[in-house]
Design a protein around this motif. Structure first.
Motif, short mmCIF file in Angstrom:
data_model
loop_
_atom_site.label_atom_id
_atom_site.label_comp_id
_atom_site.label_asym_id
_atom_site.label_seq_id
_atom_site.Cartn_x
_atom_site.Cartn_y
_atom_site.Cartn_z
N ARG A 165 0.82 -1.21 0.00
CA ARG A 165 0.00 0.00 0.00
C ARG A 165 0.86 1.27 0.00
NH1 ARG A 165 -5.26 2.21 -0.59
NH2 ARG A 165 -5.26 4.21 0.51
N LEU A 166 1.91 1.29 0.82
CA LEU A 166 2.77 2.47 0.92
C LEU A 166 3.52 2.75 -0.39
CD1 LEU A 166 4.18 2.01 4.53
CD2 LEU A 166 2.59 3.80 3.77
N THR A 167 3.95 1.70 -1.07
CA THR A 167 4.64 1.92 -2.34
C THR A 167 3.65 2.41 -3.40
OG1 THR A 167 4.45 -0.45 -2.82
CG2 THR A 167 6.55 0.33 -1.97
N ALA A 168 2.40 1.93 -3.35
CA ALA A 168 1.38 2.44 -4.27
C ALA A 168 1.14 3.92 -4.02
CB ALA A 168 0.08 1.66 -4.12
N MET A 169 1.13 4.33 -2.76
CA MET A 169 0.98 5.74 -2.43
C MET A 169 2.18 6.55 -2.95
SD MET A 169 -0.43 5.18 1.46
CE MET A 169 -0.02 6.85 2.03
N SER A 170 3.36 5.96 -2.93
CA SER A 170 4.57 6.65 -3.40
C SER A 170 4.56 6.88 -4.90
CB SER A 170 5.82 5.86 -3.02
OG SER A 170 6.01 5.82 -1.63
N ILE A 171 4.08 5.90 -5.65
CA ILE A 171 4.13 5.99 -7.11
C ILE A 171 2.89 6.63 -7.71
CG2 ILE A 171 5.69 4.02 -7.32
CD1 ILE A 171 3.30 2.32 -8.13
N ALA A 172 1.79 6.69 -6.93
CA ALA A 172 0.54 7.23 -7.46
C ALA A 172 -0.16 8.10 -6.41
CB ALA A 172 -0.36 6.10 -7.94
N PRO A 173 0.49 9.14 -5.90
CA PRO A 173 -0.14 9.97 -4.86
C PRO A 173 -1.35 10.74 -5.36
CG PRO A 173 1.88 11.00 -5.61
CD PRO A 173 1.84 9.64 -6.25
N ASP A 174 -1.50 10.86 -6.69
CA ASP A 174 -2.66 11.56 -7.26
C ASP A 174 -3.86 10.64 -7.45
OD1 ASP A 174 -1.39 14.09 -7.59
OD2 ASP A 174 -0.37 13.34 -9.36
N ASP A 175 -3.65 9.34 -7.33
CA ASP A 175 -4.76 8.41 -7.57
C ASP A 175 -5.72 8.44 -6.39
OD1 ASP A 175 -6.24 5.76 -7.61
OD2 ASP A 175 -5.12 5.62 -9.48
N PRO A 176 -7.02 8.68 -6.64
CA PRO A 176 -7.99 8.78 -5.54
C PRO A 176 -8.02 7.55 -4.65
CG PRO A 176 -8.96 9.52 -7.61
CD PRO A 176 -7.64 8.92 -7.95
N GLU A 177 -7.71 6.39 -5.20
CA GLU A 177 -7.77 5.16 -4.42
C GLU A 177 -6.65 5.06 -3.38
OE1 GLU A 177 -8.21 0.41 -5.43
OE2 GLU A 177 -8.90 1.95 -6.83
N PHE A 178 -5.54 5.71 -3.64
CA PHE A 178 -4.40 5.61 -2.74
C PHE A 178 -4.10 6.93 -2.03
CE2 PHE A 178 -3.61 2.60 -6.27
CZ PHE A 178 -3.75 1.43 -5.56
N GLN A 179 -4.87 7.93 -2.33
CA GLN A 179 -4.60 9.26 -1.79
C GLN A 179 -5.10 9.40 -0.36
OE1 GLN A 179 -6.24 13.49 -3.15
NE2 GLN A 179 -4.91 12.59 -4.71
N GLU A 180 -4.29 10.06 0.47
CA GLU A 180 -4.65 10.36 1.84
C GLU A 180 -5.53 11.62 1.87
OE1 GLU A 180 -2.96 8.54 4.99
OE2 GLU A 180 -3.59 7.33 3.27
N PRO A 181 -6.25 11.85 2.97
CA PRO A 181 -7.16 13.00 3.05
C PRO A 181 -6.51 14.35 2.73
CG PRO A 181 -7.56 11.52 4.89
CD PRO A 181 -6.34 11.00 4.17
N GLY A 182 -5.23 14.51 3.02
CA GLY A 182 -4.58 15.80 2.80
C GLY A 182 -4.18 16.08 1.38
N GLY A 183 -4.42 15.13 0.46
CA GLY A 183 -4.09 15.33 -0.95
C GLY A 183 -2.77 14.69 -1.35
N PRO A 184 -2.33 14.90 -2.61
CA PRO A 184 -1.13 14.23 -3.12
C PRO A 184 0.13 14.49 -2.30
CG PRO A 184 -2.36 15.24 -4.91
CD PRO A 184 -3.00 15.70 -3.64
N LYS A 185 0.35 15.76 -1.92
CA LYS A 185 1.57 16.09 -1.17
C LYS A 185 1.59 15.36 0.17
CE LYS A 185 4.34 20.11 0.25
NZ LYS A 185 4.46 19.88 1.69
N ALA A 186 0.45 15.35 0.88
CA ALA A 186 0.36 14.66 2.16
C ALA A 186 0.50 13.15 1.98
CB ALA A 186 -0.97 14.99 2.85
N THR A 187 -0.03 12.64 0.87
CA THR A 187 0.08 11.21 0.59
C THR A 187 1.53 10.80 0.42
OG1 THR A 187 -2.09 11.22 -0.50
CG2 THR A 187 -0.63 9.37 -0.99
N LEU A 188 2.26 11.58 -0.37
CA LEU A 188 3.67 11.28 -0.62
C LEU A 188 4.48 11.39 0.67
CD1 LEU A 188 5.19 10.50 -3.19
CD2 LEU A 188 5.77 12.91 -3.50
N GLU A 189 4.21 12.42 1.45
CA GLU A 189 4.93 12.61 2.71
C GLU A 189 4.65 11.47 3.68
OE1 GLU A 189 3.65 16.44 3.97
OE2 GLU A 189 5.09 17.53 2.71
N THR A 190 3.39 11.04 3.77
CA THR A 190 3.04 9.92 4.65
C THR A 190 3.73 8.64 4.22
OG1 THR A 190 0.88 10.87 5.19
CG2 THR A 190 1.13 8.50 5.50
#
Length: 423
Positions: free
Chosen positions: A173-198
């Motif tokens: 899951r974390l690697t999916a968030m790293s490679i696709a932070p803009d994807d709604p399915e893997f995005q955290e509530p704070g948006g792409p930047k927060a997703t990548l940082e998390t």
């Protein structure tokens, strides 16, 4: 990303597309854009905002040159678009973000650990994992082939890095968030930047804990090798080891899942599937064609170290240059009938693994895993048919399918071999 066939290049308005926009790869048709660029403007400036932009390189010849020539194009200022305009914190410490000759000294022990012969030791573990991820298909009920494939890379990466199995799903899951932070399915509530940082924070914290435990219990796994590695007479510092652990896990989860889904989207229900399934001697060649076809690593970025002319365009020292691998691997000047999936293609000089000094160090692992996967699929299933809509990953870095509902029909001999009830 849709692996579409070409359209009239003159019908594409290049000014209306932003190649850095992840929505193009989730909902659009980048191959049509690349085809038009190769025909009309193979090296093209792409503005991102008022101050940032990059040169897009779309032909095989120019892409190969940019990736190979580290004297004119550096990897140390960032290799992915999310780092555009920023300094890469891993420069000089992570193999992917280090130029030769230091890169070569970092790569050599890793390359020894990942020779084809040494990787073969993991074949049984990979085969077991492949059978596990394909198990839902044995019911001949709809199952999500793409979701299953996303769990596959940990069979090799998790085993070769000696990572606790119970942590594999979270790492996926974390690697999916790293490679696709803009994807709604893997995005955290704070948006792409927060997703990548998390994703980065959790992955680095995870590997920091692993390193603390592993230092007192070295084995023959890849992390132990990094801990024991010396460059220029000095052991790697903790930050460098963490960066390379991140690179290894990311590389595994970028390449392996998206090759079989890209191939299956093209060949299932066609004579190519039956041809490949009934000719085991073509397994390796077919896997390389699947790699060319899918080109899962969508881009690599470099920065020009000096003024360079590419396809008649003046690239200035300091400019970012982005190579689109999927475009280079469909270049009509480099591949005969590039929009045909040809399991007998020879030669097949694709650059799905990159080119030059930074050629993917884990290519032996990826190829072995893919060969095991397709061998098991061919031995077990007669055919696959679509069972729902394909959904593409929203990512400018990875060309992939994230959902692919299929129904499998078992081979008669597989039903007997696996003792599966016939349907």
């Amino acid at each position: 990303m849709r692996l579409s066939h070409p359209v009239d290049p003159d019908s594409v308005d290049l000014d209306s597309y932003d190649l850095s926009d992840s929505r193009l790869y989730g909902d659009g048709d980048p191959h049509a854009v690349w085809h038009a660029m190769r025909d009309r403007e193979p090296v093209r400036w792409q503005p991102v905002n008022d101050t940032l932009g990059f040169w897009s390189v779309t032909t095989f010849e120019d892409a190969d040159l940019v990736l190979r020539d580290h004297t004119r194009f550096t990897s140390q200022r960032g290799t992915m678009l999310f780092l555009l305009g920023k300094e890469d914190p891993a420069r000089g410490r992570q193999m992917a973000a280090t130029d030769p000759p230091r890169h070569n000294r970092m790569r050599e022990p890793m390359q020894r650990a990942l020779t084809s012969k040494r990787v073969e030791r993991y074949r049984d573990a990979v085969t077991e994992e492949v059978r596990r991820v394909l198990a839902p298909a044995l019911t001949e009920e709809p199952f999500d082939f793409a979701e299953a494939m996303m769990t596959l890379p940990m069979a090799t990466a998790g085993t070769m890095m000696a990572l606790p199995r119970e942590t594999w799903p979270r790492l996926t899951r974390l690697t999916a968030m790293s490679i696709a932070p803009d994807d709604p399915e893997f995005q955290e509530p704070g948006g792409p930047k927060a997703t990548l940082e998390t994703a980065h924070r959790e992955l680095f914290a995870y590997f920091h804990d692993i390193l603390r435990e592993r230092r007192d219990n070295l084995g023959d796994d890849l992390i132990s090798m990094l801990l024991d590695m010396e460059i220029d007479g000095r052991r790697l510092e903790t930050g460098a080891i963490l960066s390379n652990c991140y690179s290894l896990i990311l590389g595994a989860n970028v390449t392996t899942p998206y090759v079989p889904t890209g191939a299956m989207a093209e060949i299932m229900g066609t004579p190519v599937w039956d041809d490949w399934r009934t000719h085991p001697e073509l397994l390796g060649g077919g896997v390389d064609e699947a790699l060319r076809w899918a080109s899962p690593a969508n881009h690599f970025m470099r920065y020009a170290l000096q003024d360079v002319e590419l396809a008649g365009k003046q690239v200035r020292a300091g400019d970012a240059v982005v190579v689109w691998l999927g475009s280079a691997n469909r270049d009509e000047a480099a591949f005969k009938a590039p929009f045909t999936f040809d399991i007998r293609r020879k030669p097949n000089r694709h650059i799905a693994f990159g080119s030059g000094a930074h050629y993917c160090v884990g290519h032996t692992v990826a190829r072995m895993t893919l060969k095991v996967l397709f061998s098991e699929m061919f031995a077990t299933f007669e055919e696959f048919t679509p069972a729902g809509e394909i959904q593409h990953l929203h990512s400018n870095f990875v060309a992939g399918i994230k959902h692919m509902p299929l129904v499998a029909r078992l081979r008669r001999d597989a039903v007997d071999r696996l003792a599966v009830p016939a349907h």
